[in-house]
Design a protein around this motif. Sequence first.
Motif, PDB file in Angstrom:
ATOM      1  N   PHE A  57      24.230  43.881  12.086  1.00  0.00           N
ATOM      2  CA  PHE A  57      23.513  43.183  11.035  1.00  0.00           C
ATOM      3  C   PHE A  57      23.733  43.815   9.673  1.00  0.00           C
ATOM      4  O   PHE A  57      23.912  43.120   8.677  1.00  0.00           O
ATOM      5  N   SER A  58      23.731  45.122   9.622  1.00  0.00           N
ATOM      6  CA  SER A  58      23.738  45.813   8.335  1.00  0.00           C
ATOM      7  C   SER A  58      25.003  45.566   7.513  1.00  0.00           C
ATOM      8  O   SER A  58      24.978  45.699   6.290  1.00  0.00           O
ATOM      9  N   ILE A  59      26.088  45.169   8.160  1.00  0.00           N
ATOM     10  CA  ILE A  59      27.338  44.970   7.414  1.00  0.00           C
ATOM     11  C   ILE A  59      27.619  43.503   7.144  1.00  0.00           C
ATOM     12  O   ILE A  59      28.649  43.166   6.562  1.00  0.00           O
ATOM     13  N   LYS A  60      26.695  42.648   7.554  1.00  0.00           N
ATOM     14  CA  LYS A  60      26.908  41.211   7.411  1.00  0.00           C
ATOM     15  C   LYS A  60      26.260  40.670   6.143  1.00  0.00           C
ATOM     16  O   LYS A  60      25.121  41.016   5.814  1.00  0.00           O
ATOM     17  N   SER A  84      25.552  42.297   2.129  1.00  0.00           N
ATOM     18  CA  SER A  84      25.217  43.506   2.883  1.00  0.00           C
ATOM     19  C   SER A  84      24.691  44.601   1.954  1.00  0.00           C
ATOM     20  O   SER A  84      23.846  45.404   2.344  1.00  0.00           O
ATOM     21  N   ARG A 143      16.106  41.736   3.324  1.00  0.00           N
ATOM     22  CA  ARG A 143      16.546  42.142   4.655  1.00  0.00           C
ATOM     23  C   ARG A 143      16.030  43.531   4.970  1.00  0.00           C
ATOM     24  O   ARG A 143      15.844  44.359   4.069  1.00  0.00           O
ATOM     25  N   ASP A 144      15.825  43.766   6.252  1.00  0.00           N
ATOM     26  CA  ASP A 144      15.471  45.087   6.752  1.00  0.00           C
ATOM     27  C   ASP A 144      16.515  45.447   7.794  1.00  0.00           C
ATOM     28  O   ASP A 144      16.431  44.990   8.941  1.00  0.00           O
ATOM     29  N   ASN A 145      17.486  46.221   7.401  1.00  0.00           N
ATOM     30  CA  ASN A 145      18.586  46.545   8.317  1.00  0.00           C
ATOM     31  C   ASN A 145      18.123  47.389   9.495  1.00  0.00           C
ATOM     32  O   ASN A 145      18.702  47.322  10.576  1.00  0.00           O
ATOM     33  N   ALA A 146      17.088  48.170   9.309  1.00  0.00           N
ATOM     34  CA  ALA A 146      16.571  48.985  10.416  1.00  0.00           C
ATOM     35  C   ALA A 146      15.967  48.111  11.509  1.00  0.00           C
ATOM     36  O   ALA A 146      15.948  48.504  12.678  1.00  0.00           O
ATOM     37  N   LYS A 147      15.477  46.946  11.112  1.00  0.00           N
ATOM     38  CA  LYS A 147      14.860  46.029  12.081  1.00  0.00           C
ATOM     39  C   LYS A 147      15.759  44.846  12.417  1.00  0.00           C
ATOM     40  O   LYS A 147      15.345  43.954  13.159  1.00  0.00           O
ATOM     41  N   ASN A 148      16.974  44.827  11.852  1.00  0.00           N
ATOM     42  CA  ASN A 148      17.887  43.695  12.076  1.00  0.00           C
ATOM     43  C   ASN A 148      17.196  42.369  11.777  1.00  0.00           C
ATOM     44  O   ASN A 148      17.306  41.392  12.530  1.00  0.00           O
TER      45      ASN A 148
END
Length: 115
Positions: A29-32, A53, A71-76
């Motif tokens: 998710f974090s790189i999208k 991203s 967005r919250d990358n830690a929580k996808n």
Amino acid sequence: QVQLVESGGGLVQPGGSLRLSCAASGIIFSIKDMAWYRQAPGKERERVAYIASGGLTRYADSVKGRFTISRDNAKNTLYLQINSLKPDDTGVYYCNECPNRVDIWGQGTQVTVSS
């Protein structure tokens, strides 16, 4: 397997607010680059908000100043804060990568704005 699960929709009066969520799995998710899309009744699906991203955001003219994507990358998880809702905001809201992938659309979440 990629899964996108949208939630948070509902029936609200004009001027109201909602916070939509999209839980993503099966992707890094974090790189999208991600986006929220909307399909109004009888219309084609359109992109309403985009977040890169790195955090850069873009909005459709019709929602600028009222919608906020985050967005919250830690929580996808992808979010869409919707304020000052209008009847024209009615539709099914989906999240997806941007550009979207036809094979990973979720079920969407219905937003209905009506008095």
